[in-house]
Design a protein around this motif. Structure first.
Motif, mmCIF file in Angstrom:
data_model
loop_
_atom_site.group_PDB
_atom_site.id
_atom_site.type_symbol
_atom_site.label_atom_id
_atom_site.label_comp_id
_atom_site.label_asym_id
_atom_site.label_seq_id
_atom_site.Cartn_x
_atom_site.Cartn_y
_atom_site.Cartn_z
ATOM 1 N N THR A 7 0.818 -1.219 0.000
ATOM 2 C CA THR A 7 0.000 0.000 0.000
ATOM 3 C C THR A 7 0.850 1.266 0.000
ATOM 4 O O THR A 7 0.319 2.370 0.021
ATOM 5 C CB THR A 7 -0.938 0.016 1.222
ATOM 6 O OG1 THR A 7 -0.166 -0.118 2.417
ATOM 7 C CG2 THR A 7 -1.951 -1.119 1.134
ATOM 8 N N SER A 24 -6.004 -1.978 -7.328
ATOM 9 C CA SER A 24 -6.679 -2.541 -6.161
ATOM 10 C C SER A 24 -6.031 -3.860 -5.802
ATOM 11 O O SER A 24 -5.302 -4.460 -6.608
ATOM 12 C CB SER A 24 -8.168 -2.778 -6.458
ATOM 13 O OG SER A 24 -8.314 -3.791 -7.448
ATOM 14 N N ALA A 25 -6.286 -4.319 -4.573
ATOM 15 C CA ALA A 25 -5.777 -5.626 -4.147
ATOM 16 C C ALA A 25 -6.375 -6.730 -5.005
ATOM 17 O O ALA A 25 -5.720 -7.732 -5.302
ATOM 18 C CB ALA A 25 -6.109 -5.847 -2.678
#
Length: 309
Positions: free
Chosen positions: A119, A187-188
């Motif tokens: 992140t 995004s993850a």
């Protein structure tokens, strides 16, 4: 090849190594075996995880061969003059390229901070901020995630190219390896999908555009076999010198020992005649100079994958 043995071999793969995508065997410079699983074929590209590290080792060797880097004794911070060292932090100032290549550089955290890393808006700064600490330089600590991005930062800074461009020009193109562009996750969920994909070609970057170094590259089983054959051939492909024999010898010579394994410069050294690039899931480039043999395996991630060697 003995077809009964081949059949037995493929049965073992399907039973015990079910996440395998492709297996390629090169013997005496010729492909003697090629087989694919899980709906994959010769064009299927998968995330090779830590095999990426060994590719970075090759690129570091090429950068040294071309004079971009003078010596492995150079300090890491020499390549990042604008980086501001945390007050009171002294260890980081003494860490050399060789310390990084042999995985003997210390870090402030004992475990890789995966969530914080993924992140982070800047993988390089995140890694530099963790480099150093109270532990001694010289003790082997394999870092699957943090650390290697420093190499891509160095390559970018000394060549003034993206690592993908430098790799394409000096390694992939000469070997006939096709590679897609930079891959950025929004995004993850996109990253999880990437880890399961067999049709995405390219190299992951952080939000700043820096290519990852400990993971994030996709290749086919054939591509990995070409890399292995390059090292078996002493750095020459199609009569063209790609990387020096000296670098290959240095990078596949044991510099540190850990349990029953030896480590070179981002390559695992198995014995006097063989070495390997190893990645999660069982992704493998295996080279045996005594048998004039290269074996590559591409595989999708599974936790605690069974040992391919």
């Amino acid at each position: 090849m003995n077809q009964e043995k081949v059949k037995e071999f493929e049965t073992i793969i399907k039973k015990d190594y079910a996440n395998t995508c492709g297996v390629v065997v090169m013997k005496d410079g010729k492909m003697t075996y090629e087989s694919y699983y899980n709906g994959c074929d010769s064009n299927s590209t998968v995330h090779i995880y830590s095999v990426t590290k060994s590719i970075i080792s090759i690129l570091m060797g090429i950068a040294i061969d071309k004079g971009y880097i003078k010596s492995l004794d150079q300090k890491v911070l020499d390549f990042f003059p604008d980086y501001k060292v945390i007050p009171g932090e002294k260890t980081i100032q003494n860490i050399t390229l060789k310390d990084m290549l042999t995985m003997t550089a210390p870090y402030k955290q004992k475990e890789d901070p995966y969530v914080e890393y993924f992140t982070s808006p800047d993988y390089l700064k995140f890694t530099l901020d963790l480099l150093g600490g109270d532990d001694k330089i010289g003790e082997f600590r394999y870092t699957p995630l943090i650390g290697p991005d420093i190499f891509t930062g160095i390559i970018r800074n000394v060549t003034h190219q993206s690592v993908l461009d430098f790799a394409f020009e000096n390694l992939f193109k000469p070997l006939g390896i096709k590679i897609g562009g930079n891959i950025i996750f929004n995004s993850a969920e996109e990253q999880f999908a990437f880890n399961e994909a067999t049709d995405i070609s390219g190299w992951v970057t952080d939000p700043t555009g820096l290519n990852t170094a400990g993971w994030g590259l996709t290749l086919t089983a054939n591509d990995m076999a070409k890399i292995g054959q390059l090292y078996l051939n002493g750095g020459v492909s199609n009569c063209k010198r790609i990387v020096s024999t000296k670098w290959i010898k240095q990078s596949t010579t044991p510099h540190r020992h850990w349990n029953n394994l030896s480590y070179g410069y981002l390559w695992w050294v198995l014995d006097d005649h063989s070495f390997a690039a190893l990645g999660d899931g069982g992704n493998t480039i295996y080279v045996n100079s005594e048998k004039n043999l290269v074996i590559s395996i591409s595989a999708l991630f599974v936790p605690n994958a069974k040992d391919r060697i």
